[in-house]
Write a protein that holds these residues in place. Sequence first.
Motif, PDB file in Angstrom:
ATOM      1  N   ASP A 171       0.735  -1.272   0.087  1.00  0.00           N
ATOM      2  CA  ASP A 171       0.024   0.423  -0.244  1.00  0.00           C
ATOM      3  C   ASP A 171       1.019   1.337   0.342  1.00  0.00           C
ATOM      4  O   ASP A 171       0.587   2.296  -0.171  1.00  0.00           O
ATOM      5  N   SER A 172       1.684   1.322   0.812  1.00  0.00           N
ATOM      6  CA  SER A 172       2.726   2.417   0.954  1.00  0.00           C
ATOM      7  C   SER A 172       4.833   1.922   0.480  1.00  0.00           C
ATOM      8  O   SER A 172       4.762   1.237   1.054  1.00  0.00           O
ATOM      9  N   ALA A 173       4.930   2.900  -0.364  1.00  0.00           N
ATOM     10  CA  ALA A 173       6.328   2.781  -0.304  1.00  0.00           C
ATOM     11  C   ALA A 173       7.365   3.655  -1.036  1.00  0.00           C
ATOM     12  O   ALA A 173       6.878   4.723  -1.562  1.00  0.00           O
ATOM     13  N   TRP A 174       8.807   3.151  -0.460  1.00  0.00           N
ATOM     14  CA  TRP A 174       9.444   4.275  -1.291  1.00  0.00           C
ATOM     15  C   TRP A 174      10.125   3.761  -2.112  1.00  0.00           C
ATOM     16  O   TRP A 174      10.931   2.442  -2.379  1.00  0.00           O
ATOM     17  N   MET A 175      10.552   4.008  -3.561  1.00  0.00           N
ATOM     18  CA  MET A 175      11.041   3.976  -4.577  1.00  0.00           C
ATOM     19  C   MET A 175      12.312   4.837  -4.301  1.00  0.00           C
ATOM     20  O   MET A 175      12.593   6.076  -4.817  1.00  0.00           O
ATOM     21  N   VAL A 176      13.349   3.673  -4.290  1.00  0.00           N
ATOM     22  CA  VAL A 176      14.917   4.446  -4.323  1.00  0.00           C
ATOM     23  C   VAL A 176      15.617   3.862  -5.224  1.00  0.00           C
ATOM     24  O   VAL A 176      16.013   2.163  -5.801  1.00  0.00           O
ATOM     25  N   GLY A 177      16.376   4.551  -6.267  1.00  0.00           N
ATOM     26  CA  GLY A 177      17.123   4.824  -7.157  1.00  0.00           C
ATOM     27  C   GLY A 177      18.386   6.035  -7.823  1.00  0.00           C
ATOM     28  O   GLY A 177      18.210   7.181  -7.098  1.00  0.00           O
ATOM     29  N   ASP A 178      18.777   5.082  -8.607  1.00  0.00           N
ATOM     30  CA  ASP A 178      20.108   6.860  -9.425  1.00  0.00           C
ATOM     31  C   ASP A 178      19.234   7.175 -10.678  1.00  0.00           C
ATOM     32  O   ASP A 178      19.904   7.711 -11.932  1.00  0.00           O
ATOM     33  N   ARG A 179      18.179   6.626 -11.486  1.00  0.00           N
ATOM     34  CA  ARG A 179      18.024   6.816 -12.721  1.00  0.00           C
ATOM     35  C   ARG A 179      16.643   7.753 -13.064  1.00  0.00           C
ATOM     36  O   ARG A 179      15.983   7.431 -11.637  1.00  0.00           O
ATOM     37  N   SER A 180      16.579   8.235 -14.172  1.00  0.00           N
ATOM     38  CA  SER A 180      15.360   8.875 -14.122  1.00  0.00           C
ATOM     39  C   SER A 180      14.008   7.629 -14.458  1.00  0.00           C
ATOM     40  O   SER A 180      13.088   8.176 -13.589  1.00  0.00           O
ATOM     41  N   SER A 181      14.299   6.690 -14.890  1.00  0.00           N
ATOM     42  CA  SER A 181      13.700   5.445 -15.010  1.00  0.00           C
ATOM     43  C   SER A 181      12.997   5.434 -13.413  1.00  0.00           C
ATOM     44  O   SER A 181      11.731   5.060 -13.299  1.00  0.00           O
TER      45      SER A 181
END
Length: 231
Positions: A171-181
């Motif tokens: 239901d709730s999350a953080w997206m963690v990444g290094d690119r625009s995608s």
Amino acid sequence: MSHESTLTKPQAMIFDMDGTLFQTETLLLPAYHKLFDTLRSEGLYTAPTPPEERILGSLGMLLDDIWKVVMPDGSQEAHNRANELLLELELEGLAGGDTLLYPEVKETLKALHEQGVKLYVASNGLEHYISGIVDTHELAELFDGLYSAGKHCTRTKVDLVKLLLEEQQVDSAWMVGDRSSDVEAGKKNGLHVIGCAYAGFGNHDELKGSDVLISSFTELLKLYEEAASHT
């Protein structure tokens, strides 16, 4: 960029792999040079090896799109063979034991896991490449699921993350990444985005739209601990 205080504690965190958890260049660059040596020896490519910046700048793309950037002058046969060779050489490299996660990745993931955060990988990479990194660096017990474009045949990371959220009932999350995608995948799925600004593969605009930028992986734990609880 919004302030850290606007973040709320998530049920889950979804991580990109290359340039976020894994120092890709420690595996990729030796494989990259061997790959082109092999293509030339097999007569599938005759030009010099393209600059390393091309492959590093393409990280985060689907593999088929990467070869269009790296060797636009290559035939479809050369692209197909490059797909096979890259996975083969990267798995050999992982078995060789000379690859690195970013500093404190394992310790931070373990601390988040112990606090009850569900952890997932969502990557545009191949299935065996992602599972190979996770197994080699003994992370398997920390993750609740590994999602890859290679396994799930998704065309975009937006679709991959959407599938993950639906299948795992998150239901709730953080997206963690290094690119625009990664930013796009998070935002289009209604997630907070934590931009990882320490890999340096992309340009300065890659992480535009992130809620927070971090310059080391350990900052993630502090962000989580300071985030507001859901009311």
